[in-house]
Design a protein around this motif. Structure first.
Motif, mmCIF file in Angstrom:
data_model
loop_
_atom_site.group_PDB
_atom_site.id
_atom_site.type_symbol
_atom_site.label_atom_id
_atom_site.label_comp_id
_atom_site.label_asym_id
_atom_site.label_seq_id
_atom_site.Cartn_x
_atom_site.Cartn_y
_atom_site.Cartn_z
ATOM 1 N N LEU A 178 34.531 46.164 41.576
ATOM 2 C CA LEU A 178 35.075 44.969 40.119
ATOM 3 C C LEU A 178 34.696 46.111 39.541
ATOM 4 N N THR A 193 36.210 40.145 34.357
ATOM 5 C CA THR A 193 36.006 41.418 34.916
ATOM 6 C C THR A 193 36.475 42.401 34.608
ATOM 7 N N ALA A 194 37.494 42.269 33.747
ATOM 8 C CA ALA A 194 38.462 42.992 33.366
ATOM 9 C C ALA A 194 38.978 43.841 32.596
ATOM 10 N N VAL A 208 38.302 36.959 37.483
ATOM 11 C CA VAL A 208 39.239 38.566 36.793
ATOM 12 C C VAL A 208 39.514 38.900 35.250
ATOM 13 N N TRP A 265 36.784 46.869 35.378
ATOM 14 C CA TRP A 265 37.248 47.756 36.364
ATOM 15 C C TRP A 265 38.303 48.474 35.919
#
Length: 266
Positions: free
Chosen positions: A234, A141-142, A138, A145
């Protein structure tokens, strides 16, 4: 005599974090003469940090579930040398990354399950590791996305994409209910005693079996197609993960095998 589990964070772990931070800075600023080598250090360092935190999550959850022995074993210091299977936990997963760009999980810390009561606690202890990889995925990939890539250098973006792929593959593979992996550890407390006894002898070979299955071309293609589809959801493109792996393998540049589309200034 001091208790080894209460000596704080290990200097070895802090050293790995420092190498990761410095190499990450070198990738971001283009300071390194060879961008690929800086990407290699950054991704490898971050991967080892995630492996340490994966094992720490198991130990910390076990501590709160009743196994106080994890303190004396030094598992809470984040020192990779304190883990029961340092080879399986650190060395082999790093080799898998170098060989095929696969985020295979390592061996778990030794938990004294007899000290813990309650099937849900046992399941949560096993689930804690893969959930750590999910959290890492998460974070990596923040920027994608959240559409926050403006100003991010290509080399750093590629490195994040590749690191995200490693975390996603680790989370998924380790969640498979195969003996020896955390996915099986989640369901094991709910199986009958007879089934658990039958499965116990093959548990040490679970990781090897997963690696062998992934070498089957049809399985490998289907698996990574699914990983790519998830990463695209993502915001991470196939090209970015591909260039992340290509740049990570810095030695290919000396052999003239690096893809020119992924070339970044060093």
């Amino acid at each position: 005599m001091p208790r080894t589990g209460r000596q704080g964070i290990s200097p070895i772990f802090l050293g790995i974090v420092a190498v990761t931070a410095v190499s990450g800075w070198a990738v971001w600023t283009g300071f390194a003469e060879q961008a690929g080598f800086a990407v290699f250090l950054f991704v490898t360092g971050a991967w080892i940090v995630s492996l340490c935190l994966h094992e720490y999550a198991h130990a910390r959850t076990a501590l709160h579930s009743g196994d106080l022995s994890v303190e004396d074993k030094g598992y809470l210091t984040l020192n990779p040398l304190k883990y029961t299977h340092a080879l399986l936990s650190i060395v082999l997963p790093v080799i898998f990354v170098i060989m095929g760009g696969i985020g295979l999980p390592g061996g778990a810390v030794y938990i004294e399950r007899g000290r813990i009561t309650g099937r849900w606690k046992h399941s949560l202890i096993s689930a804690a590791g893969p959930l750590t990889n999910v959290l890492f995925a998460v974070v990596c990939t923040a920027p994608f996305w959240l559409d926050a890539l403006d100003g991010v250098p290509p080399a750093f973006r590629y490195a994040l994409a590749f690191l995200a792929m490693l975390q996603v593959t680790a989370a998924i593979l380790n969640s498979v209910p195969i003996p020896g992996l955390d996915g099986y550890g989640v369901i094991e407390p709910w199986l009958s005693y007879r089934i658990r006894r039958q499965v116990e002898p093959v548990a040490p070979f679970g990781l090897i079996a997963v690696f062998g299955i992934l070498w089957i071309p049809e399985v490998n293609i289907a698996f990574f197609d699914a990983i790519d589809a998830l990463l695209r959801g993502l915001g991470v493109s196939d090209f970015e993960t591909y260039c992340g792996l290509d740049t990570y393998r810095f030695w290919q540049e000396f052999w003239g095998e690096q893809d020119p589309r992924c070339t970044v200034p060093g």
